[in-house]
Design an enzyme around this catalytic site. Structure first.
Site: not given
Length: 567
Positions: A281-284
């Site tokens: 998810g958003s860690t990317f």
């Protein structure tokens, strides 16, 4: 001429006495030599008998008793020399049916009472078998050995054999791995260094890991607490030195006790940190913004993008949890974790450059690390425009938590990617060779953006006062059966500290956490994994020599002017 004095021997007499003495000495020498030869022969016979029994007697097929005089396997220690694995002498209980002299039925009943893992019928069948040997118990407890010995049955053998002991029980279990009943490594470091640990020429030198037992214990404690409180089915965590690639702590939950690894479930033996691959998810999004900055697509963190409530692409709708419904800056996209904004940046970077960046960071290939448990990453096959956009915010690509840690290390250390290592970096094992994946300028700008997420965005609960934490939250619907579940999520946080002079990266993940009153009914990463980061860093920073300093911080003047309150 005077006559010789009485009592004095003449010269011929003296010569005769000397000759007799030499004969006596010669006879004594011959007898001594014969005695020594007989004694040596007896010793040789005994030695040959021992060797014969070891090779061809009832011990055939097991480790020779002669070799147990030497440690069968080398030690594994942590970076401070703390013992993590070593070989010890343990008792094994064997059954020789042909040597049993007592009543076999009574003996079967006694064995079932002492060792209830088998019933009377099973023991009785073994006692009546034509086989000459059975192992009944290895690594037997002292009380069991005492009870077996008290039976006084010649057909029951008690033998010493080398056994592998993990004195810290579950600590770093998935890093260490474990051995099989024959003493060979079957997982983890035990398997990766099986030859070195079992080779007589090298097993005297311990394998020194990069793991710190103190850091490992803190990570495991805080992550286990979060897993329990949020009823997650699993968890994983990594703490890593961003300049050397050394893994200081790595854990996977459920816990595993390598002393009894065979009794652990498949879930417990599975290493989520290196073998499990997840859409994180958003860690990317941090990588997507960094790609934009590095490729020149994003000129500054104040660059504006349209951020409507929904973005429709090729029949698919991309939305935000808290939409802007207005133009938003790159700084705001990171602060509020906007899928809509990140997707547009990824679209501008394009499939070719994104694949190149991801390849340079090792995200499109299995991990480069010492452990044999290495998950194969998943990526889009066609890299359509929709694929590119969804990869930009961490969907359609699955990697391991350790992949994510190495990526954030490269993002924060000045732009140099290095594979993770589980061996202590020193003169005998230098740091892995690195390669540049981001410019120093991009790395510098990303520090402020990641600090912004913690001070003003979704990662506020990850902050540890004085230690200047920067990072990114990630909450992703879990991929299930070819689609996505809206009730099962993966939550994670990837960050660094201290962010103004980055030294360590930390990644934590919860698998299917549940909403609680503590999390206000939410399952977002900001509520369940971000606090793990704060608590762990507060515990380990002093151990790592990082002093709290509330007067220092990242250069926030580069990002704060580009954020404003939502409409």
């Amino acid at each position: 001429m005077n006559a010789p004095s009485p009592g004095l021997a003449t010269r011929p007499d003296r010569l005769r006495l000397v000759g007799q003495r030499q004969k006596v000495l010669a006879v004594m020498h011959q007898r001594l030599m014969i005695g020594m030869l007989v004694y040596a022969g007896i010793i040789a016979i005994v030695a040959l008998r021992i060797i014969y029994l070891a090779l061809f007697g009832d011990h055939a097929g097991r480790q020779s008793a002669v070799t147990t005089l030497v440690p069968a396997r080398g030690d594994i220690v942590d970076r401070e020399g703390q013992m993590l694995a070593r070989s010890i002498d343990a008792w094994s209980i064997a059954l020789h049916p042909s040597k049993v002299i007592g009543n076999k039925l009574d003996l079967a009943r006694a064995l079932a009472r002492i060792m209830p893992e088998r019933d009377e019928a099973a023991y009785y069948a073994m006692l009546r078998s034509d086989k000459t040997f059975f192992y009944l118990r290895r690594r037997a407890a002292p009380d069991v050995v005492e009870a077996i010995n008290a039976l006084g049955e010649p057909g029951l053998g008690l033998d010493r054999e080398p056994d592998r002991l993990y004195p810290q029980t579950s600590l770093a279990a998935h890093v260490l791995g474990y051995t099989d009943t024959d003493g060979h490594g079957t997982a983890g470091i035990e398997r990766a260094f099986d030859k070195q640990l079992s080779d007589p020429a090298t097993r005297g030198t311990p394998v020194v890991l990069s793991i710190s037992s103190r850091i490992q214990q803190a990570l495991e404690h805080e992550l286990l607490d979060a897993k329990t409180r949020f009823s997650a089915i699993g968890a994983a965590g990594v703490i890593m030195d961003i300049h050397t690639g050394e893994v200081l702590a790595m854990t996977s939950l459920p816990q595993l006790n390598p002393n009894i690894a065979g009794q652990g479930s498949l879930e417990a033996r599975f290493n989520r940190a290196t073998l499990g691959v997840y859409e994180l998810g958003s860690t990317f999004k941090a990588f997507t913004v960094a790609m934009g900055l590095d490729s020149g697509v994003v000129k500054s963190v104040g660059q504006m993008y349209p951020c409507p409530g929904q973005l429709n692409v090729s029949g698919r709708s991309i939305g935000d949890t808290h939409p802007f419904n207005r133009a938003c800056s790159v700084a705001e996209i990171m602060q509020e974790s906007s899928n809509v904004g990140t997707a547009q940046i990824a679209d501008q970077v394009g499939a070719a450059r994104i694949k190149q960046f991801l390849g340079n960071m090792g995200f499109l290939a299995p991990l480069q690390t010492e452990l044999p448990e290495r998950g194969r990453t998943l990526a889009p096959r066609d890299w359509s425009r929709t694929d590119v956009m969804t990869v930009g915010f961490g969907h359609s690509i699955a990697i391991t938590p350790l992949h994510l840690a190495t990526g954030y290390a490269a993002l924060m250390n000045g732009g140099i990617y290095r594979p993770a290592t589980l061996l202590k970096v020193d003169r005998t094992h230098p740091a892995p060779k690195g390669r540049r994946v981001f410019s120093e300028d991009t790395s510098y700008k990303m520090r402020s953006l990641l600090r912004l997420v913690v001070t003003h965005g979704t990662g506020k609960k990850a902050d540890a006062p004085g230690y200047r934490v920067g990072g990114k939250t990630g909450t992703a619907d879990k991929a299930v059966g070819g689609g996505y579940s809206h009730s099962r999520v993966i939550t994670n946080f990837a960050g660094v500290f201290p962010v103004d002079e980055p030294r360590y990266v930390m990644v934590v993940m919860l698998d299917e956490p549940q909403a609680t009153a503590e999390s206000m009914g939410f399952r977002y990463a900001g509520w369940n994994v971000a606090p793990v980061v704060s608590k762990t860093i507060s515990r380990i920073a002093p151990m790592l020599g990082v002093r709290p300093d509330k007067k220092r911080d990242a250069n926030m003047s580069e990002v704060l002017p580009h954020i404003r309150a939502k409409d």
